[in-house]
Design a protein around this motif. Structure first.
Motif, PDB file in Angstrom:
ATOM      1  N   PRO A 233       0.810  -1.131  -0.002  1.00 26.84           N
ATOM      2  CA  PRO A 233       0.155   0.020   0.077  1.00 26.84           C
ATOM      3  C   PRO A 233       0.815   1.060  -0.071  1.00 26.84           C
ATOM      4  O   PRO A 233       1.992   1.223   0.373  1.00 26.84           O
ATOM      5  CB  PRO A 233      -0.612  -0.166   1.246  1.00 26.84           C
ATOM      6  CG  PRO A 233       0.098  -0.903   2.517  1.00 26.84           C
ATOM      7  CD  PRO A 233       0.787  -1.943   1.279  1.00 26.84           C
ATOM      8  N   VAL A 234       0.102   2.264  -0.353  1.00 34.38           N
ATOM      9  CA  VAL A 234       0.802   3.784  -0.371  1.00 34.38           C
ATOM     10  C   VAL A 234      -0.154   4.768   0.541  1.00 34.38           C
ATOM     11  O   VAL A 234      -1.444   4.485   0.244  1.00 34.38           O
ATOM     12  CB  VAL A 234       0.944   4.396  -1.714  1.00 34.38           C
ATOM     13  CG1 VAL A 234       1.356   5.811  -1.692  1.00 34.38           C
ATOM     14  CG2 VAL A 234       1.662   3.465  -2.733  1.00 34.38           C
ATOM     15  N   LEU A 235       0.506   5.398   1.465  1.00 37.92           N
ATOM     16  CA  LEU A 235      -0.445   6.236   2.088  1.00 37.92           C
ATOM     17  C   LEU A 235       0.053   7.698   1.719  1.00 37.92           C
ATOM     18  O   LEU A 235       1.092   7.962   1.276  1.00 37.92           O
ATOM     19  CB  LEU A 235       0.215   6.198   3.539  1.00 37.92           C
ATOM     20  CG  LEU A 235      -1.128   6.150   4.577  1.00 37.92           C
ATOM     21  CD1 LEU A 235      -2.013   4.948   4.316  1.00 37.92           C
ATOM     22  CD2 LEU A 235      -0.648   5.838   5.926  1.00 37.92           C
TER      23      LEU A 235
ATOM     24  N   GLY B  55      -4.558  -0.854  11.652  1.00 33.37           N
ATOM     25  CA  GLY B  55      -4.922  -0.370  12.976  1.00 33.37           C
ATOM     26  C   GLY B  55      -4.896   1.401  13.038  1.00 33.37           C
ATOM     27  O   GLY B  55      -4.710   1.881  14.116  1.00 33.37           O
ATOM     28  N   LEU B  56      -4.814   1.704  11.964  1.00 33.27           N
ATOM     29  CA  LEU B  56      -4.926   3.510  11.855  1.00 33.27           C
ATOM     30  C   LEU B  56      -6.090   3.955  11.894  1.00 33.27           C
ATOM     31  O   LEU B  56      -6.430   5.035  12.372  1.00 33.27           O
ATOM     32  CB  LEU B  56      -4.177   3.770  10.396  1.00 33.27           C
ATOM     33  CG  LEU B  56      -2.897   3.192  10.273  1.00 33.27           C
ATOM     34  CD1 LEU B  56      -2.342   3.791   8.691  1.00 33.27           C
ATOM     35  CD2 LEU B  56      -1.855   3.744  11.323  1.00 33.27           C
TER      36      LEU B  56
ATOM     37  N   ALA C 278      -2.877  12.706  11.946  1.00 31.24           N
ATOM     38  CA  ALA C 278      -2.476  12.375  10.418  1.00 31.24           C
ATOM     39  C   ALA C 278      -1.294  11.814  10.595  1.00 31.24           C
ATOM     40  O   ALA C 278      -0.821  10.723   9.837  1.00 31.24           O
ATOM     41  CB  ALA C 278      -2.971  13.205   9.636  1.00 31.24           C
ATOM     42  N   TRP C 279      -0.231  12.518  11.080  1.00 31.24           N
ATOM     43  CA  TRP C 279       1.420  12.376  10.895  1.00 31.24           C
ATOM     44  C   TRP C 279       1.716  11.246  11.753  1.00 31.24           C
ATOM     45  O   TRP C 279       2.482  10.376  11.351  1.00 31.24           O
ATOM     46  CB  TRP C 279       1.936  13.926  11.488  1.00 31.24           C
ATOM     47  CG  TRP C 279       3.554  13.572  11.354  1.00 31.24           C
ATOM     48  CD1 TRP C 279       4.202  13.810  12.358  1.00 31.24           C
ATOM     49  CD2 TRP C 279       4.308  13.112  10.483  1.00 31.24           C
ATOM     50  NE1 TRP C 279       5.532  13.413  11.936  1.00 31.24           N
ATOM     51  CE2 TRP C 279       5.623  13.172  10.813  1.00 31.24           C
ATOM     52  CE3 TRP C 279       4.194  12.641   8.839  1.00 31.24           C
ATOM     53  CZ2 TRP C 279       6.664  12.685   9.927  1.00 31.24           C
ATOM     54  CZ3 TRP C 279       5.195  12.069   8.189  1.00 31.24           C
ATOM     55  CH2 TRP C 279       6.294  12.287   8.708  1.00 31.24           C
ATOM     56  N   GLU C 280       1.033  11.066  12.701  1.00 30.80           N
ATOM     57  CA  GLU C 280       1.160   9.829  13.632  1.00 30.80           C
ATOM     58  C   GLU C 280       0.853   8.542  12.931  1.00 30.80           C
ATOM     59  O   GLU C 280       1.345   7.715  12.930  1.00 30.80           O
ATOM     60  CB  GLU C 280       0.493   9.942  15.156  1.00 30.80           C
ATOM     61  CG  GLU C 280       0.655   8.671  15.969  1.00 30.80           C
ATOM     62  CD  GLU C 280       2.107   8.245  16.052  1.00 30.80           C
ATOM     63  OE1 GLU C 280       2.320   6.979  16.014  1.00 30.80           O
ATOM     64  OE2 GLU C 280       3.063   9.266  16.220  1.00 30.80           O
ATOM     65  N   ALA C 281      -0.274   8.707  12.194  1.00 28.58           N
ATOM     66  CA  ALA C 281      -0.889   7.502  11.191  1.00 28.58           C
ATOM     67  C   ALA C 281       0.107   7.403  10.427  1.00 28.58           C
ATOM     68  O   ALA C 281       0.468   6.103  10.175  1.00 28.58           O
ATOM     69  CB  ALA C 281      -2.154   7.807  10.792  1.00 28.58           C
ATOM     70  N   VAL C 282       0.719   8.320   9.817  1.00 25.79           N
ATOM     71  CA  VAL C 282       1.719   8.166   8.693  1.00 25.79           C
ATOM     72  C   VAL C 282       2.980   7.283   9.199  1.00 25.79           C
ATOM     73  O   VAL C 282       3.566   6.454   8.774  1.00 25.79           O
ATOM     74  CB  VAL C 282       2.166   9.402   7.642  1.00 25.79           C
ATOM     75  CG1 VAL C 282       3.341   9.172   7.011  1.00 25.79           C
ATOM     76  CG2 VAL C 282       1.059   9.843   7.058  1.00 25.79           C
TER      77      VAL C 282
END
Length: 131
Positions: free
Chosen positions: A51-53, A124-125, A109-113
């Motif tokens: 995947p790509v985020l 888990g995001l 959002a940055w923590e998810a990345v």
């Protein structure tokens, strides 16, 4: 651990599509520079093509996309960080409008990345909405 990424360029202020392979520290450095500018866009992946985020952000809010394949795109449901019904953030070089349900506080959002880069997992995001 290395990460493959592309992001808004410091020199041009436009999305620089060629991907670079670096350690996490260089990605963090670019993000911090973009954050200081108040807006930006980045794409990250690990070893495989997917995947790509992606994350586009402006004025302290962000939207996160997930590409699980060339044909499948999802949005990470947000925490309604937007005060308005919709918010614009950059997607590559163009402003794109998103409803509040997909908007996150930038730190979230940055923590998810970062979590995705560390683990390679997207489950888990949060909850994903397939487009």
């Amino acid at each position: 651990m290395n990460v493959w990424w592309s992001a808004t360029s410091p020199s041009s202020g436009r999305f620089a599509a060629p991907e670079v392979e670096t350690d996490m520290a260089e990605l963090v450095e670019r993000f911090e520079w973009l954050r200081a500018q108040g807006r930006g866009y980045l794409e990250v992946r690990r070893d495989d093509d997917f995947p790509v985020l992606t994350m586009g952000f402006q004025d302290g809010v962000a939207v996160v996309h997930l590409f699980t394949s060339a044909e499948t795109t999802c949005l990470l449901l947000g925490e309604s960080a937007a005060d308005a019904e919709s918010t614009q953030v950059p997607v590559m070089d163009e402003p794109a409008e998103f409803t509040a349900e997909f908007v996150h506080r930038l730190d979230h959002a940055w923590e998810a990345v970062q979590q995705f880069v560390r683990t390679g997992e997207v489950t888990g995001l949060g909850q994903w909405y397939e487009l």
